[in-house]
Design an enzyme around this catalytic site. Sequence first.
Site, PDB file in Angstrom:
ATOM      1  CG  ASP A 535      -1.777   1.234   1.299  1.00 24.73           C
ATOM      2  OD1 ASP A 535      -2.581   1.429   0.370  1.00 24.73           O
ATOM      3  OD2 ASP A 535      -1.611   2.025   2.246  1.00 24.73           O
ATOM      4  CG  HIS A 538       3.437   6.416  -4.687  1.00 23.56           C
ATOM      5  ND1 HIS A 538       2.321   5.603  -4.629  1.00 23.56           N
ATOM      6  CD2 HIS A 538       3.039   7.643  -4.279  1.00 23.56           C
ATOM      7  CE1 HIS A 538       1.297   6.318  -4.207  1.00 23.56           C
ATOM      8  NE2 HIS A 538       1.701   7.551  -3.992  1.00 23.56           N
ATOM      9  CG  ASP A 636      -7.632   2.698  -3.940  1.00 22.56           C
ATOM     10  OD1 ASP A 636      -7.802   2.320  -5.118  1.00 22.56           O
ATOM     11  OD2 ASP A 636      -6.515   2.793  -3.401  1.00 22.56           O
TER      12      ASP A 636
END
Length: 1538
Positions: A535, A538, A636
């Site tokens: 999750d 980045h 999401d």
Amino acid sequence: MLHNKQVRVLILNDMEKLERALFRLDQGFELQFRLGATLQGKNVTVYTNYPVQGEIFDRHKFQALTWVNPTGKEDDSDKFCALDLQIAGSYQYYFGYGNEEKNGGGYIVVNPVLRVGVDNHILPLDCIAIQTYLAKCLGPLDEWLDRLRVAKESGKGHFSFSFLIFIGYNMIHFTPLQTLGLSRSCYSLADQLELNPDFSPSRKKYTWTEVGNLVEKLKKEWEMLCITDVVYNHTAANSKWIREHPECGYNLVNSPHLKPAWVLDRAIWHLTCDLAEDKYVDRGLPALIQSDRHLNAIRSVLWQDVFPRIKLWEFFQVDVEKAVAQFRTLLQSVDKSKLKGKQLRIIQDPNYRRYGNTVDMNSALALFIPHGPSAVEECCNWFRNRLQEINEERYKDMQYHQEQAANCIVGNVVYERLADHGPKLGPVTKKHPLVTRYFTFPFNETTLEQELQLMHQPDKACHFLAHNGWVMADDPLRNFAEPGSNVYLRRELICWGDSVKLRYGNKPEDCPYLWAHMKKYTEITAKHFSGMRLDNCHSTPLHVAEYMLDTARTLRPDLYVVAELFTGSEDLDNIFVTRLGISSLIREAMSAGDSHEEGRLVYRFGGEPVGAFVQPSLRPLVPGIAHAMFLDVTHDNECPIQLRSAYDSLPSSAIVSMACCATGSTRGYDEFVPHQISVVTEERLYSKWNPQATPAVAGEVNLQSGIIAGKLALNRLHQELAAKGFIQVYVDQVDEDIVAVTRHCPSTHQSVVAVCRTAFRNPKTSHYSDDVPPMFIPGKIEEIVLEARTVERPAGRYKKNEKSINGLPEYTVEIKEHIQLNESKIVKQAKVTSKGRSEFVQEIAFEHLTPGSVIVFRVSLDPKAQEIVAALRNLLIQFSRHYESGSAADDEAAAILRMIMSKLTLADMNVLLFRCDAEEQEDGGGCYSIPSWMALKYGGLQGFMSVLADVRPKNDLGHPFCDNLRQGDWMIDYVSNRLVSRGGVLAEVGKWFQAMFSYLKHIPRYLIPCYFDAILVGVYTTALDASWVVSFVQNGSTFVKLLALGSVQMCGVGRFPALPPLSPALKDVPYRPNNVTKEKEQCCVSLAAGLPHFSSGIFRCWGRDTFIALRGLMLVVGRHLEARNIILAFAGTLRHGLIPNLLGQGICARFNCRDAVWWWLQCIQDYCTIVPSGTDILTCPVSRMYPTDDSSPQPAGVMDQPLHDFIQEAMQRHMQGIEFRERNAGPQIDQNMRDEGFNIQAKVNPDTGFVYGGNRFNCGTWMDKMGESDRARNKGMPATPRDGSAVEIVGLSKSAVRWLAELHKQGLYPYAGCTADIDSSSGTQLSVTYEDWDRKIQDNFEKMFYVSHDPMDPNEKHADLVHKRGIYKDSFGASSPWCDYQLRPNFPITMVVAPELFTVEKAWEALEIVEKKLLGPLGMKTLDPDDMVYCGDYDNALDNDNYNVARGFNYHQGPEWLWPVGYFLRAKLYFARKMGKDTYDKTVYLVKNVLSRHYVHLERSPWKGLPELTNANGQHCPFSCESQAWSIASLLEVLHDL
């Protein structure tokens, strides 16, 4: 030739850092590292952290790999070190040499192998069909199976394959199963180690053990793998452990740079409280913000009230008076003479106190210097003024930051309260503040001023923790919470107010508790789940993710790692993928704005093009893109129904399912849930599976719900396609809304074609045309795999259920599976539109392909084509086992080709593989030409292979070459007919081709390029394997074999004999019947000087070129008999003591060169040395074509003499002195030469023994450019006459006399020396033995040729002309004395053939100068670049006024010729051995490095040759021969010496 193991080769190049290149390999592959041109010869070491067998992976432990050189030879072209890849993960490599350990490097990613089922069978990554579940919506753990059954039933298959049984969704992605924080967000975890208590029903507590058991049951019984998220970047703000260990977050103690941002955050919170209490209504700012006027009011309050109140600039300013006082004191006590500084340096207060910044007083004292005691105060004033200026600059900096902060605050308010796509939070309250808070505040609220005092109390300030979030367009490799970032101050963070950002530091020792805690978290996850989704990948520090994944892979080596990256750059994506070993990157169909883009994504994310070429099992490793997990929509993101229409769910899902990669969706998509299932606010439970459920009942779903029935069929299809090898993809945009995706199996050539009509616009409110274009599908449609349409049904309207997540009941899917065309409701009619010998195309007309529809066809080749392809593949098995799949059993036809090939001579190979256009035209044909493109370089297979070598790796099926193959049989027929027309064994090869091509002509045209390539590759490699028997080539490196191909390329027999006939008395001469007279004629191999310009007719054979090239292209590669015939053929043309320059079959010969005869003699010497019983050639009969200098040509056999008589005549005539005028002198034989140039002279100086000759109007050596320009007035003037004694001729003559003296001693040569008439009237003669001649040259060479460092050297007659010392002259006694002193690459030739002439130290120094001044990338500069007439670029077409360059006058005045490189390198090697081991080792490096550049050129050249010359610095010269015999030969000789 049969290879199974997949080998990838990574070429290493100096200073090439490939950390951003993605190299992805499967387990079982071998990775070879090989040296590129920039590294060959260097002592390179490759290091990798791939673990040694039996050891555990340690990212920081590197091992050196061992080099393997299969041929054991000195050249590095085949040297490699290898990794046998058996363990999944990310591995680093780097390499270095000398003192540099890291001259380049990168990463490789090895894919995991996933296994499911009781039998633990493999689940290929491209078979994955994943569904995401919000774990909190599954309810108690004992109810999970009922809710998960939807995933199982959405794809349970009822058919099996030979190696595994597939089901539909075969992977489940769970959001975190841990205890959630107060916000109830799935990704805000209160405790990473504890299972969410919501999963335990009353009176029962479940643990990770029960979760593990459930996951194992899903894996074994349902054949479904489970992965879950890991969240490393933050923890819930209410996590108990973060309160106990605040050092794990960014707080005001460990990160004091955040203090100004915290102050601003508290001020904005107090503004929120005031707004909630309507304290700003009178200022036009109510709690309910509804308009631009309210937004402007927010800006006004910020600038007028908030910013002035908190004075953030003070954190960055200096206390001026305090600093001035300190400065004044130091001025009077410090010695300023030693101080240096150019500008005043301000030191930021590390504790970020107001006015806490200080001044570097040394820089102040160096800048502000008082001149006299009275000037101290003046100096202090200057200092004060400067500090005030700096404080003002800091103030302005803060104004810029505050302006950005205001913009971000207002932007946030717009999204959260005004935007249609935002949450519309309503009035400002403490629950819904003006903007999300950036820091935790776990204390009772007081006034702002009182709260600000807390930041000076460490026991309180350590609990003000920074929240996490993300920053738009930020550098993902930068940690936005670290010093140097102003993200929090400028309010640029899109903040998650429920989560605290974690502060790991650089290593576990920096925050021991946090690293240990997260390591346990990782171990729990890896123990129970097959994979992890990273999750917020980045924003996760790379070194942290590396550490945690290493921990996970220790427990689960085949860990499946997925991530969704938002870096905005594929390069940046690759950094994460390569360093973390990410298995699949999440991609989303929802990112496509239209159907065209959606189709493009399918093509982008995997698969080869349909009809792709078969790639060799050993091939270069090329960077790729990350393996994709292509989802309908991620969990999401916004719901597709809201952005597109419910009708689009099925066709878009079908497009995704046809992708050749992992695919999937999120729970709710298949059920038409018309809103995003929020990871934060959703608390309802997923519906359970009930086959008898009715649409109107919420909480239950079955096959009639949403598109579940369609998804079941699509999931089954997706997995079948991956399992059965449908790896080729074609995407066709039929019209604006219709996308057709083809998946093709390259072994069975079965296709599955999905035609999907998307509905990005709602069909109820938007117009869609009823006119659907027809589809033309090549092949025979076996069945309709499925046809499905989204339809409405009477089930009532949607009402959001309070307990269960429910979808739109009014839509369902109408579906049929495995039906015939005539049963279809979507297909109007199907007819065969063309059925030729190789085409079977069906035209499909549609009638009910409505928006939201999908139809999938299974297509096969027609039965006849299937048989033909199976038979063809069977025949191709002899070349590669790849073709076993889809082949039909047949007889042992495979042995036929090898049997034919074994009968081919190397002269036959020349025809089979090569022959340029001029050669082909001489035989009445020409090279194959592709209209609107170009002609191939060769008529033989190499012409085709060179193009395919470019087309094949890129699968460039749109190339004109491939188009030509698809459009007709012209190329196919050319290949076979050309060989059949030659007769003999070549005709047998041609007939073999005809038999193979007869299959090609009866398969669909789109398959012809790949099978044509397969056939040619097979024949080509078989031919190469059969070519050589000599050990030097057969056991040589790839480079040697490539160079040896030059022998096949240059040595051939044309339609007309190029050599004069040999003596009929000579044995082993090849004959053939003359096509016209039918009589027997000799057909000896001749050697072309270069391609394409010197390959045919009278310009094919040149004495000089032939004998410079003969040792390399014939003797060292074992073509002894053919070399003998060429030597003897030229011997028969001897006239005037010379052999011809231009041979012209002997009849049109020109005897205008002084050096060819000496190269000829050198080759006879080499023949005697290299060939077993080589001295037998000396007694071979030679038929004289010219019994006297003036006689006409005589037929073979009229006058025969042994070869040694011809050798002696050449020596005798030189000693006597050669002087004659060329026969037929004048423009008829040379239109540029002046009359004096036709006068030929060659003699021996009786004092020195040097051969000399020529005049300033002719050019008798290899540097033979004659001026051609009237305009520049250089016509008839040689650019490089090199008259006098040319250095290489002196060397060659020295070699010859030394050799003849030795032969005479051995009784193998009947002549002891030469006799010359001194005075014909008196009969006085001079007799010189070869020993005497040898001695004279030896005694005089260095005296006359060496340019001494001594300016007073008595041997130097023209000291004023010397411009370089320590070299050897290019000539001695030239008519233009300055020419003697020009630095050229000729004396290294003498060093090779007569090294005894040189003093070792002098020779070495001279070679060093040549290397520095003349050595280019590929060739040698033909003239010193310091010379006034040097010009490195050759342009034979340029005609201007410049005497030195017009019409290519500078041919040998700078352009870089390749063949002298060979002699230079051989000379270096010879003398390096004399200089000692260190020097020799360095020289071997030089040789390898230079040769590596030739290797690269040879590999890339479509001519498979080395050019005659290049322009300056190795640039291509369009006037050069693309492949030159002596260029190739001289390098073969170097490798032979090595």
